[in-house]
Design a protein around this motif. Structure first.
Motif, PDB file in Angstrom:
ATOM      1  N   ASP A  60      97.176  69.491  30.344  1.00 53.32           N
ATOM      2  CA  ASP A  60      98.157  69.066  29.340  1.00 53.32           C
ATOM      3  C   ASP A  60      99.558  68.997  29.937  1.00 53.32           C
ATOM      4  OD1 ASP A  60      96.173  68.953  27.483  1.00 53.32           O
ATOM      5  OD2 ASP A  60      96.802  70.714  26.344  1.00 53.32           O
ATOM      6  N   ARG A  61     100.368  68.135  29.330  1.00 52.03           N
ATOM      7  CA  ARG A  61     101.770  68.062  29.768  1.00 52.03           C
ATOM      8  C   ARG A  61     102.626  67.575  28.602  1.00 52.03           C
ATOM      9  NH1 ARG A  61     104.084  63.021  31.716  1.00 52.03           N
ATOM     10  NH2 ARG A  61     102.850  61.380  30.765  1.00 52.03           N
ATOM     11  N   GLU A  62     103.908  67.821  28.736  1.00 47.71           N
ATOM     12  CA  GLU A  62     104.868  67.371  27.718  1.00 47.71           C
ATOM     13  C   GLU A  62     105.242  65.939  28.054  1.00 47.71           C
ATOM     14  OE1 GLU A  62     106.175  67.118  24.735  1.00 47.71           O
ATOM     15  OE2 GLU A  62     106.562  69.279  24.762  1.00 47.71           O
ATOM     16  N   SER A  63     104.669  64.971  27.328  1.00 43.55           N
ATOM     17  CA  SER A  63     104.915  63.562  27.660  1.00 43.55           C
ATOM     18  C   SER A  63     106.051  62.983  26.820  1.00 43.55           C
ATOM     19  CB  SER A  63     103.654  62.746  27.391  1.00 43.55           C
ATOM     20  OG  SER A  63     103.382  62.759  26.001  1.00 43.55           O
ATOM     21  N   GLY A  64     106.391  63.662  25.733  1.00 46.97           N
ATOM     22  CA  GLY A  64     107.434  63.131  24.850  1.00 46.97           C
ATOM     23  C   GLY A  64     106.896  62.085  23.884  1.00 46.97           C
ATOM     24  N   ILE A  65     105.590  61.793  23.931  1.00 48.84           N
ATOM     25  CA  ILE A  65     104.992  60.785  23.032  1.00 48.84           C
ATOM     26  C   ILE A  65     104.723  61.451  21.672  1.00 48.84           C
ATOM     27  CG2 ILE A  65     102.975  59.302  22.664  1.00 48.84           C
ATOM     28  CD1 ILE A  65     102.829  59.053  25.766  1.00 48.84           C
ATOM     29  N   ALA A  66     105.118  60.746  20.592  1.00 48.72           N
ATOM     30  CA  ALA A  66     104.976  61.329  19.246  1.00 48.72           C
ATOM     31  C   ALA A  66     103.503  61.541  18.896  1.00 48.72           C
ATOM     32  CB  ALA A  66     105.632  60.404  18.232  1.00 48.72           C
ATOM     33  N   GLU A  67     103.243  62.606  18.124  1.00 49.88           N
ATOM     34  CA  GLU A  67     101.867  62.912  17.680  1.00 49.88           C
ATOM     35  C   GLU A  67     101.349  61.826  16.748  1.00 49.88           C
ATOM     36  OE1 GLU A  67     100.316  67.023  16.224  1.00 49.88           O
ATOM     37  OE2 GLU A  67     102.475  67.206  16.502  1.00 49.88           O
ATOM     38  N   ASN A  68     100.097  61.392  16.934  1.00 47.72           N
ATOM     39  CA  ASN A  68      99.467  60.481  15.972  1.00 47.72           C
ATOM     40  C   ASN A  68      97.945  60.682  16.000  1.00 47.72           C
ATOM     41  OD1 ASN A  68      98.410  59.038  18.182  1.00 47.72           O
ATOM     42  ND2 ASN A  68     100.185  57.687  18.258  1.00 47.72           N
ATOM     43  N   ASP A 100     100.549  77.327  33.302  1.00 48.25           N
ATOM     44  CA  ASP A 100     100.567  75.879  33.054  1.00 48.25           C
ATOM     45  C   ASP A 100      99.618  75.627  31.891  1.00 48.25           C
ATOM     46  OD1 ASP A 100     101.080  73.201  33.246  1.00 48.25           O
ATOM     47  OD2 ASP A 100     100.328  72.953  35.284  1.00 48.25           O
ATOM     48  N   TYR A 101      99.680  74.442  31.311  1.00 49.36           N
ATOM     49  CA  TYR A 101      98.863  74.153  30.133  1.00 49.36           C
ATOM     50  C   TYR A 101      97.585  73.419  30.536  1.00 49.36           C
ATOM     51  CZ  TYR A 101     103.000  75.606  27.646  1.00 49.36           C
ATOM     52  OH  TYR A 101     104.059  76.335  27.186  1.00 49.36           O
ATOM     53  N   MET A 102      96.459  74.047  30.239  1.00 56.17           N
ATOM     54  CA  MET A 102      95.143  73.504  30.592  1.00 56.17           C
ATOM     55  C   MET A 102      94.253  73.616  29.358  1.00 56.17           C
ATOM     56  SD  MET A 102      95.179  72.825  33.962  1.00 56.17           S
ATOM     57  CE  MET A 102      96.593  72.979  35.051  1.00 56.17           C
ATOM     58  N   ALA A 103      93.465  72.581  29.078  1.00 56.22           N
ATOM     59  CA  ALA A 103      92.656  72.552  27.852  1.00 56.22           C
ATOM     60  C   ALA A 103      91.227  72.122  28.166  1.00 56.22           C
ATOM     61  CB  ALA A 103      93.278  71.568  26.876  1.00 56.22           C
ATOM     62  N   PHE A 123      98.347  63.116  23.806  1.00 51.86           N
ATOM     63  CA  PHE A 123      97.555  63.753  24.873  1.00 51.86           C
ATOM     64  C   PHE A 123      97.548  62.799  26.068  1.00 51.86           C
ATOM     65  CE2 PHE A 123      95.776  65.618  20.948  1.00 51.86           C
ATOM     66  CZ  PHE A 123      95.952  66.960  21.243  1.00 51.86           C
ATOM     67  N   ASP A 124      98.652  62.777  26.791  1.00 50.14           N
ATOM     68  CA  ASP A 124      98.824  61.765  27.845  1.00 50.14           C
ATOM     69  C   ASP A 124      98.707  62.430  29.221  1.00 50.14           C
ATOM     70  OD1 ASP A 124      99.307  59.200  28.836  1.00 50.14           O
ATOM     71  OD2 ASP A 124     101.423  59.674  29.132  1.00 50.14           O
ATOM     72  N   MET A 125      97.506  62.901  29.520  1.00 51.31           N
ATOM     73  CA  MET A 125      97.328  63.672  30.753  1.00 51.31           C
ATOM     74  C   MET A 125      97.140  62.747  31.961  1.00 51.31           C
ATOM     75  SD  MET A 125      95.947  65.079  27.949  1.00 51.31           S
ATOM     76  CE  MET A 125      94.385  65.851  27.690  1.00 51.31           C
ATOM     77  N   GLN A 126      97.649  63.222  33.114  1.00 54.08           N
ATOM     78  CA  GLN A 126      97.691  62.351  34.296  1.00 54.08           C
ATOM     79  C   GLN A 126      96.874  62.832  35.480  1.00 54.08           C
ATOM     80  OE1 GLN A 126     101.977  61.974  34.771  1.00 54.08           O
ATOM     81  NE2 GLN A 126     101.850  59.998  33.751  1.00 54.08           N
ATOM     82  N   ASP A 127      96.415  64.087  35.455  1.00 54.10           N
ATOM     83  CA  ASP A 127      95.599  64.550  36.588  1.00 54.10           C
ATOM     84  C   ASP A 127      94.716  65.713  36.161  1.00 54.10           C
ATOM     85  OD1 ASP A 127      97.075  67.036  36.813  1.00 54.10           O
ATOM     86  OD2 ASP A 127      98.640  65.928  37.835  1.00 54.10           O
ATOM     87  N   TYR A 128      93.816  66.091  37.082  1.00 56.67           N
ATOM     88  CA  TYR A 128      92.975  67.268  36.881  1.00 56.67           C
ATOM     89  C   TYR A 128      93.223  68.268  38.007  1.00 56.67           C
ATOM     90  CZ  TYR A 128      89.921  64.406  33.831  1.00 56.67           C
ATOM     91  OH  TYR A 128      89.417  63.615  32.846  1.00 56.67           O
ATOM     92  N   HIS A 129      93.172  69.553  37.640  1.00 53.09           N
ATOM     93  CA  HIS A 129      93.099  70.644  38.615  1.00 53.09           C
ATOM     94  C   HIS A 129      91.732  71.312  38.458  1.00 53.09           C
ATOM     95  CE1 HIS A 129      97.504  71.546  39.732  1.00 53.09           C
ATOM     96  NE2 HIS A 129      97.466  70.343  39.181  1.00 53.09           N
ATOM     97  N   VAL A 130      91.285  72.026  39.501  1.00 52.74           N
ATOM     98  CA  VAL A 130      90.062  72.839  39.432  1.00 52.74           C
ATOM     99  C   VAL A 130      90.467  74.298  39.635  1.00 52.74           C
ATOM    100  CG1 VAL A 130      87.875  73.386  40.565  1.00 52.74           C
ATOM    101  CG2 VAL A 130      88.562  71.004  40.295  1.00 52.74           C
ATOM    102  N   LEU A 169      99.855  71.110  23.976  1.00 53.29           N
ATOM    103  CA  LEU A 169     100.095  72.029  25.109  1.00 53.29           C
ATOM    104  C   LEU A 169      99.217  73.262  24.905  1.00 53.29           C
ATOM    105  CD1 LEU A 169     103.989  71.809  25.482  1.00 53.29           C
ATOM    106  CD2 LEU A 169     102.238  70.611  26.823  1.00 53.29           C
ATOM    107  N   ARG A 170      98.021  73.224  25.494  1.00 52.70           N
ATOM    108  CA  ARG A 170      96.999  74.233  25.211  1.00 52.70           C
ATOM    109  C   ARG A 170      96.735  75.111  26.432  1.00 52.70           C
ATOM    110  NH1 ARG A 170      93.270  69.322  23.419  1.00 52.70           N
ATOM    111  NH2 ARG A 170      94.284  68.566  25.312  1.00 52.70           N
ATOM    112  N   SER A 171      96.193  76.291  26.172  1.00 49.77           N
ATOM    113  CA  SER A 171      95.946  77.257  27.251  1.00 49.77           C
ATOM    114  C   SER A 171      94.501  77.731  27.198  1.00 49.77           C
ATOM    115  CB  SER A 171      96.879  78.458  27.087  1.00 49.77           C
ATOM    116  OG  SER A 171      98.217  78.040  27.252  1.00 49.77           O
ATOM    117  N   MET A 172      93.898  77.904  28.385  1.00 47.46           N
ATOM    118  CA  MET A 172      92.468  78.262  28.466  1.00 47.46           C
ATOM    119  C   MET A 172      92.271  79.760  28.249  1.00 47.46           C
ATOM    120  SD  MET A 172      91.164  76.575  31.971  1.00 47.46           S
ATOM    121  CE  MET A 172      92.217  77.261  33.229  1.00 47.46           C
ATOM    122  N   LYS A 173      91.161  80.079  27.570  1.00 49.67           N
ATOM    123  CA  LYS A 173      90.803  81.480  27.304  1.00 49.67           C
ATOM    124  C   LYS A 173      89.312  81.678  27.542  1.00 49.67           C
ATOM    125  CE  LYS A 173      92.726  83.040  23.316  1.00 49.67           C
ATOM    126  NZ  LYS A 173      92.943  83.050  21.841  1.00 49.67           N
TER     127      LYS A 173
END
Ligand code: FUB
Length: 323
Positions: free
Chosen positions: A32-40, A11-14, A46-53, A299-303
């Motif tokens: 992160d998620r695919e919201s379909g909102i155009a980049e600006n 999944d995408y986490m940043a 960056f329309d994120m809706q929740d957090y995971h731990v 859509l970013r991934s943790m390292k």
């Protein structure tokens, strides 16, 4: 471990904020998620809706997803966009500080509280009084005081403010003027409020002059992080549109800080954001990139990679493109 490890490829986490609690590594990322909102430039995409731990017994161990711990829909003052967060512990309780836009589309910093490092986190009814902008970093000093560092320009709205008040027009300083500073504030004993007015965290060049707004490869943009190494305070941050993670050194939590250099060169993707952690005698840089999504910056991934100091305490630069 000099090798880079992607921590959660499914999944995408940043913006990973990493801490040691209960002898494990806990990571608090943006989801992160695919919201379909155009980049600006406001970062509406960056329309994120929740957090995971997430937690790990060790840097190479399996990454455990503790699931959803807080969501926009559960926050009484919510507007939209859950951006970067951080967590600290006091007296057995865990305090999550998070950035989100309120119902007027103004970024504020909220607090949510849990009895365990893996949540769930229960949000307060209102954002922290006097809070604004984004990217909180919670830091506990050795004397038991807690500080919050925050701020971010462009979509993070820091340029709306001077002396903690909203100003019109919305303008950055001129290129030759002192750069807009990130903010630092001591937290109140209950951890739910500021105990004072936020102060400017001033970053100086080697000649003792404030970095200039036009010095885009050095000046602050967003992504504050504070850690201590051998009694020195290391303030690190992203330079945003020049895509670097840099750091500055100080003698106390408020600064001033003096610019030292680059921790992480540009990664794939527009944003760069990190945290720094000591675990079992080694130091690590947690960060993100957009390689797994094929370069989609939202859509970013943790390292994670090991971070090294030289014999004088200067951080060795890490190549953001290495894998
Ligand atoms: O994840 C949303 C925003 O992107 C963060 O708050 C910024 O630091 C940047 O990483």
């Amino acid at each position: 471990m000099k090798k880079i490890r992607y921590l959660y490829p499914t999944d995408y986490m940043a913006d990973p904020s990493a801490h040691v609690f209960e002898n494990k590594i806990y990571i608090y990322p943006s989801h992160d998620r695919e919201s379909g909102i155009a980049e600006n430039d406001n970062g509406d995409h960056f329309d994120m809706q929740d957090y995971h731990v997430f937690s790990l017994e060790d840097v190479q161990a399996e990454v455990v997803d503790h699931g959803k711990v807080l969501a926009v829909k559960d926050i009484p003052w919510s507007g939209r966009q859950l951006w970067d967060s951080d967590v600290t512990e006091k007296d057995g309780r865990y305090y999550m500080y998070f950035s989100m836009k309120d119902k007027n589309d103004i970024f504020r910093i909220g607090v949510a509280v849990a009895d365990r490092p893996y949540g769930p986190f229960i949000p307060q009814s209102n954002p922290i009084k006097g809070s604004y902008s984004i990217d909180p970093c919670a830091f506990k000093d050795q004397d038991g005081s807690y500080y919050l560092y925050f701020g971010g320009i462009w979509g993070g709205q820091l340029q709306f403010y001077r002396n903690n008040k909203i100003v019109v027009p919305n303008e950055l300083p001129q290129d030759n003027d002192a750069a807009l500073s990130p903010k630092v504030v001591k937290l109140a004993a209950d951890m739910l409020e500021f105990s004072e007015q936020p102060r400017d965290l001033v970053i100086l060049d080697k000649n003792g002059q404030s970095l200039k707004q036009g010095d885009s490869e050095k000046r602050f943009f967003e992504a504050s992080w504070m850690h201590k190494y051998k009694d020195k305070y290391y303030f690190s941050y992203s330079t945003g549109d020049s895509h670097l993670i840099c750091y500055a050194l100080g003698d106390n939590p408020y600064g001033p800080f003096t610019y030292q250099g680059v921790i992480l060169s540009p990664v794939v993707g527009w944003t760069t954001h990190h945290s720094i952690l000591e675990f079992r005698g080694k130091w690590y840089l947690f960060y993100h990139d957009s390689v797994p999504s094929g370069g989609k910056t939202w859509l970013r991934s943790m390292k994670v990679i090991e971070l090294e100091y030289d014999e004088n305490g200067f951080i060795k630069t890490i190549d953001g493109m290495s894998s």
